[in-house]
Design an enzyme around this catalytic site. Sequence first.
Site, PDB file in Angstrom:
ATOM      1  N   LYS A  83       0.866  -1.191   0.000  1.00 18.15           N
ATOM      2  CA  LYS A  83       0.000   0.000   0.000  1.00 18.15           C
ATOM      3  C   LYS A  83       0.899   1.236   0.000  1.00 18.15           C
ATOM      4  O   LYS A  83       1.790   1.369   0.859  1.00 18.15           O
ATOM      5  CB  LYS A  83      -0.855  -0.038   1.264  1.00 18.15           C
TER       6      LYS A  83
HETATM    7  O1  G3P Z   1      -7.821   1.722   5.421  1.00 18.73           O
HETATM    8  C1  G3P Z   1      -8.178   3.045   5.179  1.00 18.73           C
HETATM    9  C2  G3P Z   1      -9.549   3.470   5.580  1.00 18.73           C
HETATM   10  O2  G3P Z   1     -10.489   2.492   5.409  1.00 18.73           O
HETATM   11  C3  G3P Z   1      -9.684   4.368   6.758  1.00 18.73           C
HETATM   12  O3  G3P Z   1     -10.975   4.508   7.267  1.00 18.73           O
HETATM   13  O4  G3P Z   1     -12.649   5.253   8.937  1.00 18.73           O
HETATM   14  O5  G3P Z   1     -10.216   5.800   9.268  1.00 18.73           O
HETATM   15  O6  G3P Z   1     -11.531   6.943   7.512  1.00 18.73           O
HETATM   16  P1  G3P Z   1     -11.366   5.698   8.304  1.00 18.73           P
END
Ligand code: G3P
Length: 216
Positions: A83
């Site tokens: 990633k």
């Molecule tokens: O893996 C990245 C992503 O899904 C982050 O989610 O909820 O932290 O914006 P969030």
Amino acid sequence: MKFFVDTADTAEITELAATGLLDGVTTNPSLVHKAGRDFKEVVAEICHIVHGPVSAEVIALDHEGMMREAEVLRKIADHVCIKVPLTIDGLKTCKKLSADGTMVNVTLCFSANQALLAAKAGATFISPFVGRHDDNGFDGMSLIEDIRLIYDNYAFHTEILVASIRHPIHVLQSAKIGADVATMPPSVIKGLFKHVLTDKGIEGFLADWEKTGQSI
Ligand code: G3P
């Protein structure tokens, strides 16, 4: 649509993998911090549980550093997906790794033009963050629609991996648009199974069955 779980919690991953419906896993530095475990060790353990793509994120911000870290991470297992952030160095790294046949997930995508760049760099997955988009007064789902349109216009093979999903409606909308993958926190995946009328229906059928006095 493929279902990935967005967590580094191996107990949750094991539970969800047992459903047979889990196609992959995404992690990020915040999720590794939350798990409180050694990064490489936890990625290796996840790779034993799930045989689909397991995203592990580089920390370096420069191309050379990203390549060094990717080298370490991709040795963990063949299905580790590197990633990288959506920056010039991230996309340089993406181009190089993809040319070598390594899976790459380009993360922190917030615009359709960024997604276009990632596809040109040969990304396996592009990760647009819908929840964070919504949080900031933008429409996360219209971003997914735009990316779908652009990728279809040019027959790009990069898969749209909807990230930062907060609730089941995000999953429904992603599926209607034709996103390739939804990565979800465990709570959202579990929420997809639930419906109050399903619970009520089971309750009613069981009560009536009991009255028949039969067994199967
Ligand atoms: O893996 C990245 C992503 O899904 C982050 O989610 O909820 O932290 O914006 P969030």
